[in-house]
Design a protein around this motif. Structure first.
Motif, PDB file in Angstrom:
ATOM      1  N   ARG A  67       0.881  -1.175   0.000  1.00 55.45           N
ATOM      2  CA  ARG A  67       0.000   0.000   0.000  1.00 55.45           C
ATOM      3  C   ARG A  67       0.910   1.213   0.000  1.00 55.45           C
ATOM      4  NH1 ARG A  67      -4.303   2.544  -0.365  1.00 55.45           N
ATOM      5  NH2 ARG A  67      -5.237   3.834   1.231  1.00 55.45           N
ATOM      6  N   ILE A  68       0.779   2.056  -1.027  1.00 51.41           N
ATOM      7  CA  ILE A  68       1.652   3.219  -1.165  1.00 51.41           C
ATOM      8  C   ILE A  68       0.826   4.500  -1.125  1.00 51.41           C
ATOM      9  CG2 ILE A  68       3.245   4.451  -2.702  1.00 51.41           C
ATOM     10  CD1 ILE A  68       4.183   1.714  -3.729  1.00 51.41           C
ATOM     11  N   VAL A  69       1.295   5.444  -0.312  1.00 56.32           N
ATOM     12  CA  VAL A  69       0.714   6.780  -0.249  1.00 56.32           C
ATOM     13  C   VAL A  69       1.825   7.764  -0.595  1.00 56.32           C
ATOM     14  CG1 VAL A  69      -0.371   8.515   1.230  1.00 56.32           C
ATOM     15  CG2 VAL A  69      -0.930   6.092   1.531  1.00 56.32           C
ATOM     16  N   VAL A  70       1.540   8.665  -1.531  1.00 55.14           N
ATOM     17  CA  VAL A  70       2.480   9.723  -1.897  1.00 55.14           C
ATOM     18  C   VAL A  70       1.955  11.009  -1.274  1.00 55.14           C
ATOM     19  CG1 VAL A  70       3.500  11.031  -3.801  1.00 55.14           C
ATOM     20  CG2 VAL A  70       3.082   8.562  -4.063  1.00 55.14           C
ATOM     21  N   VAL A  71       2.750  11.593  -0.378  1.00 55.06           N
ATOM     22  CA  VAL A  71       2.343  12.823   0.302  1.00 55.06           C
ATOM     23  C   VAL A  71       3.225  13.962  -0.193  1.00 55.06           C
ATOM     24  CG1 VAL A  71       2.057  14.004   2.514  1.00 55.06           C
ATOM     25  CG2 VAL A  71       1.571  11.551   2.337  1.00 55.06           C
ATOM     26  N   THR A  72       2.573  15.064  -0.592  1.00 54.53           N
ATOM     27  CA  THR A  72       3.293  16.214  -1.139  1.00 54.53           C
ATOM     28  C   THR A  72       3.000  17.469  -0.328  1.00 54.53           C
ATOM     29  OG1 THR A  72       1.504  16.848  -2.658  1.00 54.53           O
ATOM     30  CG2 THR A  72       3.096  15.226  -3.463  1.00 54.53           C
ATOM     31  N   HIS A  73       4.002  18.353  -0.311  1.00 50.99           N
ATOM     32  CA  HIS A  73       3.831  19.687   0.280  1.00 50.99           C
ATOM     33  C   HIS A  73       4.887  20.589  -0.342  1.00 50.99           C
ATOM     34  CE1 HIS A  73       7.306  19.612   3.074  1.00 50.99           C
ATOM     35  NE2 HIS A  73       7.091  18.310   3.041  1.00 50.99           N
ATOM     36  N   GLY A  76       6.585  20.373  -3.810  1.00 54.29           N
ATOM     37  CA  GLY A  76       6.239  19.012  -4.203  1.00 54.29           C
ATOM     38  C   GLY A  76       4.827  18.848  -4.724  1.00 54.29           C
ATOM     39  N   ILE A  77       3.941  19.817  -4.468  1.00 51.92           N
ATOM     40  CA  ILE A  77       2.563  19.689  -4.951  1.00 51.92           C
ATOM     41  C   ILE A  77       2.448  20.007  -6.442  1.00 51.92           C
ATOM     42  CG2 ILE A  77       1.700  20.360  -2.665  1.00 51.92           C
ATOM     43  CD1 ILE A  77       0.542  22.917  -4.123  1.00 51.92           C
ATOM     44  N   ASP A  78       3.448  20.672  -7.010  1.00 58.69           N
ATOM     45  CA  ASP A  78       3.318  21.211  -8.359  1.00 58.69           C
ATOM     46  C   ASP A  78       2.931  20.168  -9.401  1.00 58.69           C
ATOM     47  OD1 ASP A  78       3.984  23.597  -7.188  1.00 58.69           O
ATOM     48  OD2 ASP A  78       5.960  23.758  -8.123  1.00 58.69           O
ATOM     49  N   THR A 112      -0.014  24.269   2.077  1.00 59.94           N
ATOM     50  CA  THR A 112       0.708  24.771   0.907  1.00 59.94           C
ATOM     51  C   THR A 112      -0.256  25.475  -0.038  1.00 59.94           C
ATOM     52  OG1 THR A 112       2.388  23.035   1.057  1.00 59.94           O
ATOM     53  CG2 THR A 112       2.137  24.141  -1.074  1.00 59.94           C
ATOM     54  N   LEU A 113      -1.410  24.873  -0.275  1.00 59.36           N
ATOM     55  CA  LEU A 113      -2.404  25.517  -1.147  1.00 59.36           C
ATOM     56  C   LEU A 113      -2.762  26.894  -0.607  1.00 59.36           C
ATOM     57  CD1 LEU A 113      -4.811  22.526  -1.935  1.00 59.36           C
ATOM     58  CD2 LEU A 113      -3.129  23.572  -3.478  1.00 59.36           C
ATOM     59  N   ASN A 114      -3.030  26.976   0.699  1.00 66.52           N
ATOM     60  CA  ASN A 114      -3.396  28.256   1.307  1.00 66.52           C
ATOM     61  C   ASN A 114      -2.273  29.280   1.200  1.00 66.52           C
ATOM     62  OD1 ASN A 114      -5.968  27.407   2.027  1.00 66.52           O
ATOM     63  ND2 ASN A 114      -5.325  26.740   4.063  1.00 66.52           N
ATOM     64  N   ILE A 129      -6.828  16.290  -0.837  1.00 66.95           N
ATOM     65  CA  ILE A 129      -6.199  17.315  -0.009  1.00 66.95           C
ATOM     66  C   ILE A 129      -6.274  16.897   1.456  1.00 66.95           C
ATOM     67  CG2 ILE A 129      -6.327  19.740   0.680  1.00 66.95           C
ATOM     68  CD1 ILE A 129      -7.537  20.241  -2.167  1.00 66.95           C
ATOM     69  N   VAL A 130      -5.131  17.044   2.138  1.00 68.13           N
ATOM     70  CA  VAL A 130      -5.056  16.786   3.581  1.00 68.13           C
ATOM     71  C   VAL A 130      -4.682  18.097   4.268  1.00 68.13           C
ATOM     72  CG1 VAL A 130      -4.491  14.332   3.323  1.00 68.13           C
ATOM     73  CG2 VAL A 130      -2.638  16.015   3.422  1.00 68.13           C
ATOM     74  N   PRO A 131      -5.041  18.259   5.532  1.00 66.67           N
ATOM     75  CA  PRO A 131      -4.763  19.539   6.203  1.00 66.67           C
ATOM     76  C   PRO A 131      -3.293  19.953   6.163  1.00 66.67           C
ATOM     77  CG  PRO A 131      -6.272  18.229   7.516  1.00 66.67           C
ATOM     78  CD  PRO A 131      -5.805  17.350   6.392  1.00 66.67           C
ATOM     79  N   SER A 132      -2.389  19.006   6.418  1.00 69.39           N
ATOM     80  CA  SER A 132      -0.959  19.306   6.462  1.00 69.39           C
ATOM     81  C   SER A 132      -0.189  18.107   5.915  1.00 69.39           C
ATOM     82  CB  SER A 132      -0.525  19.575   7.911  1.00 69.39           C
ATOM     83  OG  SER A 132       0.884  19.553   8.022  1.00 69.39           O
ATOM     84  N   GLY A 133       0.700  18.350   4.962  1.00 65.69           N
ATOM     85  CA  GLY A 133       1.493  17.260   4.396  1.00 65.69           C
ATOM     86  C   GLY A 133       2.414  16.623   5.407  1.00 65.69           C
ATOM     87  N   VAL A 134       3.146  17.441   6.161  1.00 65.54           N
ATOM     88  CA  VAL A 134       4.089  16.878   7.132  1.00 65.54           C
ATOM     89  C   VAL A 134       3.346  16.166   8.269  1.00 65.54           C
ATOM     90  CG1 VAL A 134       6.008  18.391   6.565  1.00 65.54           C
ATOM     91  CG2 VAL A 134       4.395  19.103   8.309  1.00 65.54           C
ATOM     92  N   ALA A 135       2.211  16.709   8.679  1.00 70.80           N
ATOM     93  CA  ALA A 135       1.424  16.030   9.718  1.00 70.80           C
ATOM     94  C   ALA A 135       0.881  14.700   9.190  1.00 70.80           C
ATOM     95  CB  ALA A 135       0.292  16.927  10.193  1.00 70.80           C
ATOM     96  N   GLU A 136       0.525  14.662   7.925  1.00 72.13           N
ATOM     97  CA  GLU A 136       0.032  13.418   7.314  1.00 72.13           C
ATOM     98  C   GLU A 136       1.115  12.354   7.298  1.00 72.13           C
ATOM     99  OE1 GLU A 136      -2.997  11.082   5.259  1.00 72.13           O
ATOM    100  OE2 GLU A 136      -2.937  12.676   6.751  1.00 72.13           O
ATOM    101  N   ILE A 137       2.331  12.754   6.973  1.00 70.83           N
ATOM    102  CA  ILE A 137       3.455  11.811   6.983  1.00 70.83           C
ATOM    103  C   ILE A 137       3.676  11.282   8.402  1.00 70.83           C
ATOM    104  CG2 ILE A 137       5.959  11.591   6.692  1.00 70.83           C
ATOM    105  CD1 ILE A 137       5.625  13.686   4.369  1.00 70.83           C
ATOM    106  N   GLY A 138       3.680  12.177   9.374  1.00 67.90           N
ATOM    107  CA  GLY A 138       3.851  11.772  10.762  1.00 67.90           C
ATOM    108  C   GLY A 138       2.751  10.838  11.227  1.00 67.90           C
ATOM    109  N   ARG A 139       1.517  11.146  10.874  1.00 67.69           N
ATOM    110  CA  ARG A 139       0.376  10.316  11.261  1.00 67.69           C
ATOM    111  C   ARG A 139       0.485   8.922  10.645  1.00 67.69           C
ATOM    112  NH1 ARG A 139      -4.085   8.434   9.451  1.00 67.69           N
ATOM    113  NH2 ARG A 139      -3.892   9.349   7.394  1.00 67.69           N
ATOM    114  N   LEU A 140       0.822   8.870   9.363  1.00 66.03           N
ATOM    115  CA  LEU A 140       0.939   7.571   8.693  1.00 66.03           C
ATOM    116  C   LEU A 140       2.015   6.711   9.341  1.00 66.03           C
ATOM    117  CD1 LEU A 140       0.524   8.683   4.975  1.00 66.03           C
ATOM    118  CD2 LEU A 140      -1.060   7.262   6.292  1.00 66.03           C
ATOM    119  N   GLN A 141       3.121   7.343   9.724  1.00 64.74           N
ATOM    120  CA  GLN A 141       4.203   6.590  10.360  1.00 64.74           C
ATOM    121  C   GLN A 141       3.834   6.176  11.791  1.00 64.74           C
ATOM    122  OE1 GLN A 141       7.409   9.556   9.088  1.00 64.74           O
ATOM    123  NE2 GLN A 141       8.518   7.631   9.222  1.00 64.74           N
ATOM    124  N   ALA A 142       3.377   7.119  12.585  1.00 66.60           N
ATOM    125  CA  ALA A 142       3.141   6.861  14.008  1.00 66.60           C
ATOM    126  C   ALA A 142       1.881   6.057  14.279  1.00 66.60           C
ATOM    127  CB  ALA A 142       3.067   8.194  14.762  1.00 66.60           C
TER     128      ALA A 142
END
Length: 151
Positions: A67-73, A76-78, A112-114, A129-142
């Motif tokens: 299962r792969i998730v690509v998270v951008t911020h 990286g969103i471009d 980033t969008l904002n 769209i997720v609220p925060s890219g870095v928070a999403e990465i942290g959530r997925l890991q933790a």
């Protein structure tokens, strides 16, 4: 005569670092537990996007149950914006769509969008769209046990 003791990690490195071979052909490693492999790819610069997308495709080719998730911020969103193309003029969306069809999730940072004053409609439909890219990465890991890859 001096006896040397090796720590388990050292032994694992010695014996596991190089694949065993039989008649020159690699011997397949024992299959991991039936649990699904979960990986988050972190992209914060679209200059690396096509390389990252190739990495994701190679990962899918090599792993049967992933299962792969690509998270951008940030920059990286471009590649996930409408009409985005690489430096050679190749559109990203067909590549993203093909990976999406194989189960890859693409996520774009709303912070980033904002900050760039971009509306959600600027993002291709294959991404969410997720609220925060870095928070999403942290959530997925933790919280969900994803491993982190940064191409």
């Amino acid at each position: 005569m001096k006896t040397m003791l090796f720590a388990p990690l050292t032994l694992a490195l010695l014996f596991g670092a190089v694949p065993a071979t039989h008649a020159g052909a690699p011997i397949e490693a024992a299959a991991p537990a039936a649990d699904e492999e979960k990986v988050v790819y972190h992209i914060n610069d679209s200059e690396n996007a096509m390389v990252a997308l190739r990495n994701v495709q190679n990962h899918l080719n090599a792993s049967k149950d992933v299962r792969i998730v690509v998270v951008t911020h940030g920059k990286g969103i471009d590649f996930l914006l409408n009409g985005a193309q690489d430096k050679n003029g190749n559109p990203y969306e067909p590549v993203v769509q093909a990976l999406k069809d194989k189960g890859v999730d693409f996520r774009v940072c709303n912070n980033t969008l904002n900050s760039r004053k971009l509306d959600a409609s600027a993002v291709i439909p294959e991404a969410r769209i997720v609220p925060s890219g870095v928070a999403e990465i942290g959530r997925l890991q933790a919280k969900e046990g994803y491993v982190y890859l940064k191409p």
